[in-house]
Design a protein around this motif. Structure first.
Motif, PDB file in Angstrom:
ATOM      1  N   ASN A  76      15.685 -34.502   2.531  1.00 49.40           N
ATOM      2  CA  ASN A  76      15.176 -35.246   3.678  1.00 49.40           C
ATOM      3  C   ASN A  76      15.836 -34.716   4.935  1.00 49.40           C
ATOM      4  N   ASP A  78      14.935 -35.775   8.035  1.00 46.43           N
ATOM      5  CA  ASP A  78      14.674 -36.757   9.093  1.00 46.43           C
ATOM      6  C   ASP A  78      13.550 -36.349  10.026  1.00 46.43           C
ATOM      7  N   HIS A  96      25.330 -28.164   1.768  1.00 45.06           N
ATOM      8  CA  HIS A  96      24.930 -29.238   2.672  1.00 45.06           C
ATOM      9  C   HIS A  96      24.178 -28.666   3.858  1.00 45.06           C
ATOM     10  N   LEU A  98      23.138 -28.441   7.951  1.00 39.68           N
ATOM     11  CA  LEU A  98      23.543 -28.639   9.336  1.00 39.68           C
ATOM     12  C   LEU A  98      22.271 -28.775  10.161  1.00 39.68           C
ATOM     13  N   ILE A  99      22.051 -29.943  10.718  1.00 40.52           N
ATOM     14  CA  ILE A  99      20.822 -30.189  11.475  1.00 40.52           C
ATOM     15  C   ILE A  99      21.136 -30.241  12.962  1.00 40.52           C
ATOM     16  N   CYS A 100      20.556 -29.321  13.714  1.00 40.37           N
ATOM     17  CA  CYS A 100      20.802 -29.313  15.156  1.00 40.37           C
ATOM     18  C   CYS A 100      19.935 -30.379  15.822  1.00 40.37           C
ATOM     19  N   VAL A 134      24.501 -34.702   1.609  1.00 40.56           N
ATOM     20  CA  VAL A 134      25.347 -34.695   2.800  1.00 40.56           C
ATOM     21  C   VAL A 134      24.629 -33.949   3.916  1.00 40.56           C
ATOM     22  N   LYS A 135      24.518 -34.605   5.048  1.00 43.44           N
ATOM     23  CA  LYS A 135      23.896 -33.948   6.197  1.00 43.44           C
ATOM     24  C   LYS A 135      24.822 -34.058   7.397  1.00 43.44           C
ATOM     25  N   PHE A 136      24.966 -32.957   8.122  1.00 45.91           N
ATOM     26  CA  PHE A 136      25.752 -32.972   9.344  1.00 45.91           C
ATOM     27  C   PHE A 136      24.813 -32.796  10.531  1.00 45.91           C
ATOM     28  N   TYR A 137      24.984 -33.644  11.522  1.00 47.88           N
ATOM     29  CA  TYR A 137      24.174 -33.549  12.732  1.00 47.88           C
ATOM     30  C   TYR A 137      25.046 -33.049  13.868  1.00 47.88           C
ATOM     31  N   GLY A 138      24.487 -32.264  14.763  1.00 44.24           N
ATOM     32  CA  GLY A 138      25.274 -31.782  15.889  1.00 44.24           C
ATOM     33  C   GLY A 138      24.544 -30.700  16.644  1.00 44.24           C
ATOM     34  N   TYR A 139      25.295 -29.690  17.086  1.00 40.41           N
ATOM     35  CA  TYR A 139      24.698 -28.628  17.886  1.00 40.41           C
ATOM     36  C   TYR A 139      24.965 -27.264  17.269  1.00 40.41           C
ATOM     37  N   CYS A 140      23.907 -26.488  17.103  1.00 36.47           N
ATOM     38  CA  CYS A 140      24.038 -25.161  16.530  1.00 36.47           C
ATOM     39  C   CYS A 140      24.613 -24.203  17.576  1.00 36.47           C
TER      40      CYS A 140
END
Lengths: 155, 155
Positions: A76, A78, A96, A98-100, A134-140
DNA sequence: ATTCATGCAAATCGTTTGCAACCCA
DNA sequence: TGGGTTGCAAACGATTTGCATGAAT
């Protein structure tokens, strides 16, 4: 017909299911697009190039089978739609995403420091963990740079 | 009118929005059902008891505002619908969900061992993590026991 | 020949949106 | 009074389902 096709055919047979051209085309598409997190719609568009008569329903039905066989994993991201990735092997299992949050790009990390935490959960919560997401959100990298540059313009 | 209502009213005003009976009822429902991970539909059913004329659209619209204000957090429990929980305070921020794959129950753990991993991600992937989502799948206490019992019957 | 698989379209589910009526400030 | 807010219903996007046809064993 490659190795995976043979595995797939055997798996299908052992469940009393059939090895059809459509199912084969879908699995091949997944293999040719590893690490791409394709949605059913995207898989449909790719498969349609060589099999123009295929329907979306077949994509959804086949993905369920592939997922149940453990050949494919649903994730998923999002974005309101299902995403699928090839489940190559067990060691591959624990990576895991990494979603920017700026550009929406999705990359991967392979570390896994969760075993320890899962033992703790078993002891303290009496909950046996068999899998995790596990998902990490942030900035690429790219977006971090463009943010940096945008700020400098204001200086 | 409690403390949270006052905070909510101020927040709304500062955005040029209005403090309506419906918005108040929705926030109160969230507060009266902490740790329940309610879906919009479930919130709708609860609010409807005292405000029979409310529409689902108002639930969705209000949840967006509450989420944007940081009073509420949207989570994903892989059941095809949005889930919302009260975002009480910052320390509350890092808890994770334990999802039982047998009975579907959802419980929580509060540990957070991810800071270290996030530093590593910044160094090695040049990706700045600002948030994360962690879900553990497995078997809850009750289901572990029922599995144990089921096995014994076969002995 | 039998039984499963397919494509198509309709149905479903969760969520969003347009709009006229409504109501808070 | 004016502009944000609401309920309603229609619209929407993703996914599922029913069914008659088609294909694999």
């Amino acid at each position: 017909m490659n190795n995976s096709d043979i595995v797939f055919e055997q798996e299908l047979k052992s469940r009393g299911l059939r090895f059809t051209a459509q199912r084969r085309a879908i699995l091949n598409t997944m293999m040719e697009n590893q690490r791409k997190h394709l949605s059913p719609e995207e898989i449909y568009d790719i498969v349609k190039v060589n099999s123009p008569d295929i329907g979306v329903a077949t994509i959804y039905r086949t993905l369920l089978i592939l997922e149940d066989m453990g050949l494919v994993r649903k994730i998923n991201l999002d974005d309101g739609k299902g995403r699928y990735e090839l489940n190559k092997n067990q060691e591959d299992h624990h990576h895991h995403h990494l979603i920017c949050e700026k550009c929406g790009s999705v990359s991967e990390v392979k570390y896994d420091l969760l075993e320890q935490l899962e033992e703790q959960i078993l002891k303290e919560n009496e909950f046996l963990v068999t899998n995790h997401s596990v998902k990490f959100y942030g900035y690429c990298k790219d977006c971090l740079e463009s943010i940096k540059n945008a700020k400098c313009e204001q200086c």
